[in-house]
Design a protein around this motif. Sequence first.
Motif, short mmCIF file in Angstrom:
data_model
loop_
_atom_site.label_atom_id
_atom_site.label_comp_id
_atom_site.label_asym_id
_atom_site.label_seq_id
_atom_site.Cartn_x
_atom_site.Cartn_y
_atom_site.Cartn_z
N SER A 180 11.95 -4.17 -28.04
CA SER A 180 13.09 -5.10 -27.99
C SER A 180 14.43 -4.18 -27.13
O SER A 180 15.34 -4.89 -26.57
CB SER A 180 13.68 -5.24 -29.41
N ASP A 181 14.33 -2.72 -27.03
CA ASP A 181 15.22 -2.15 -26.36
C ASP A 181 15.45 -2.60 -24.73
O ASP A 181 16.66 -2.88 -24.50
CB ASP A 181 15.33 -0.76 -26.54
N ILE A 182 14.19 -2.72 -24.32
CA ILE A 182 14.48 -2.92 -22.89
C ILE A 182 14.60 -4.25 -22.69
O ILE A 182 15.28 -4.85 -21.60
CB ILE A 182 12.89 -2.54 -22.18
N SER A 201 11.35 4.54 -13.65
CA SER A 201 10.64 4.58 -15.07
C SER A 201 9.72 3.27 -15.30
O SER A 201 8.96 3.43 -16.11
CB SER A 201 11.88 4.64 -15.97
N LEU A 202 10.20 2.09 -14.99
CA LEU A 202 9.54 0.80 -15.17
C LEU A 202 8.17 1.21 -14.39
O LEU A 202 7.27 0.73 -15.05
CB LEU A 202 10.37 -0.35 -14.53
N VAL A 203 8.01 1.62 -13.32
CA VAL A 203 6.63 1.73 -12.67
C VAL A 203 5.99 2.85 -13.45
O VAL A 203 4.75 2.36 -13.82
CB VAL A 203 7.07 2.44 -11.23
N ARG A 251 12.92 5.42 -21.82
CA ARG A 251 13.96 6.18 -20.84
C ARG A 251 14.84 5.22 -19.99
O ARG A 251 15.64 5.29 -19.70
CB ARG A 251 13.18 7.18 -19.79
N ALA A 252 13.98 4.32 -19.64
CA ALA A 252 14.42 3.02 -18.74
C ALA A 252 15.48 2.26 -19.55
O ALA A 252 16.64 1.98 -19.07
CB ALA A 252 13.37 2.07 -18.16
N ALA A 253 15.19 2.22 -20.67
CA ALA A 253 16.18 1.19 -21.49
C ALA A 253 17.55 2.14 -21.82
O ALA A 253 18.46 1.58 -21.83
CB ALA A 253 15.48 0.95 -22.96
N SER A 254 17.41 3.35 -22.13
CA SER A 254 18.32 4.30 -22.56
C SER A 254 19.38 4.55 -21.12
O SER A 254 20.52 4.58 -21.24
CB SER A 254 18.04 5.74 -22.88
N ALA A 255 18.42 4.36 -20.10
CA ALA A 255 19.35 4.58 -18.70
C ALA A 255 20.11 3.34 -18.41
O ALA A 255 21.28 3.48 -17.92
CB ALA A 255 18.35 4.95 -17.87
N VAL A 256 19.65 2.22 -18.66
CA VAL A 256 20.71 1.19 -18.66
C VAL A 256 21.84 1.06 -19.35
O VAL A 256 22.68 1.04 -19.07
CB VAL A 256 19.78 -0.23 -18.93
N ASP A 257 21.56 1.63 -20.73
CA ASP A 257 22.82 1.68 -21.39
C ASP A 257 23.81 2.83 -20.90
O ASP A 257 24.95 2.66 -20.87
CB ASP A 257 22.40 2.30 -22.89
#
Length: 391
Positions: free
Chosen positions: A3-5, A310-312, A324-330
């Motif tokens: 749910s984070d992403i 990170s998505l790739v 890591r991608a979700a955290s980096a958007v934050d």
Amino acid sequence: MSSDIKNQTQRLVQWFERDALPLWSVRGIHPALGASFERLRADGEVDTGANVRVRVQARQAFFFAAAKSLGWCDSGADIACGLLGFVESNAAHPSAGGGFTHLLSPEFEVIDSKQDLYDHAFFLLAYAWLYRVSGERAALDKAEALVLHLDNCFGAEYGGWAEGDYDHTVRRQNPHMHLFEACMALYEASGEAPWLARAGELFSLFESRFFCPKQGVLFEFFNADWTLADGATGQVVEPGHMMEWVWLLDWYARLTGQSVARYTGVLYRRALDIGLKADSGLLYDSVTPEGNVLQHTKRCWGLTELIKASLVMAREGEPDAEARAASAVDTLFRYYLCGTTPGSYVDQRGENDEVVAAEAPASTLYHLIVLAQELMRYCDGVSDRAEKVSA
């Protein structure tokens, strides 16, 4: 898919729809000329004293065409047409037989007529996306004429193109990276094979020149024959560009079926190892292959490329890449999408992650909307795969 992403993707989409597009479509465009201003000040007002890079017009044309394709900006195609029309009428090179000038005054008059390869890559990208949203063949015709101009005037020995019509001491991988992107975009838009063939030539440059398999890094600066530039200049590594190539190589693999996993994993992990400031999660602007920091600053765009890469890697099964991608958007919202004016942003952080460039260059919107596209594509792809499994 967590749910984070999904939540972070929706957060960025809402930022565009609610804040960024209303701001930049009104305040960022000159009301009489239809051209883009260079940047907004920290207070959200136009920096009317700033010179205007011609390539900003192309990057903003791409931005608004992409926003139109996503259903976020009904007038996006018209704004994009206006931006490109302004350049074609007011900033075309007066004597080169094609292509564009480099820099405009705050009054939008040409003050530097040199031709730069990097600038022209974004005009090719803009034409690709204008064709996607308008269907008008003229956009592809202009792209074909422009790349022919580059071939005739800047085609260079040993592959690729020269930097431009000016003296230069090194060749850069960066313009070729964006030409790789533009050629793939033109192929996707048109289905015309010559564009993919050109992308293949640029992929070969990456394999043979830009990427160093021994050290697992992407180098930036080269001599005329694509040997590494001498001294410290040749040792410059930009972690953000390593991440950007992960995304571009994955795109090329999807178009061609060619495996690129031998590059993407190495680039991604090495960029994290030598380029990431662990306590904040930001990417340094430049380092050496050994991880010595050359520039302690961190631009906003580097983080967008980390998220895309990170998505790739998440699709390739890399542990923790999606998280890591979700955290980096934050992190993107915490450090950059935090301007006092909704829809604006901070451009650069310093050694201690303090704000060192609070202005918002219009050109950064290119990176941000591509990130949004990739987050949405990732979430849609995971959902589609889950539906197939459950069917």
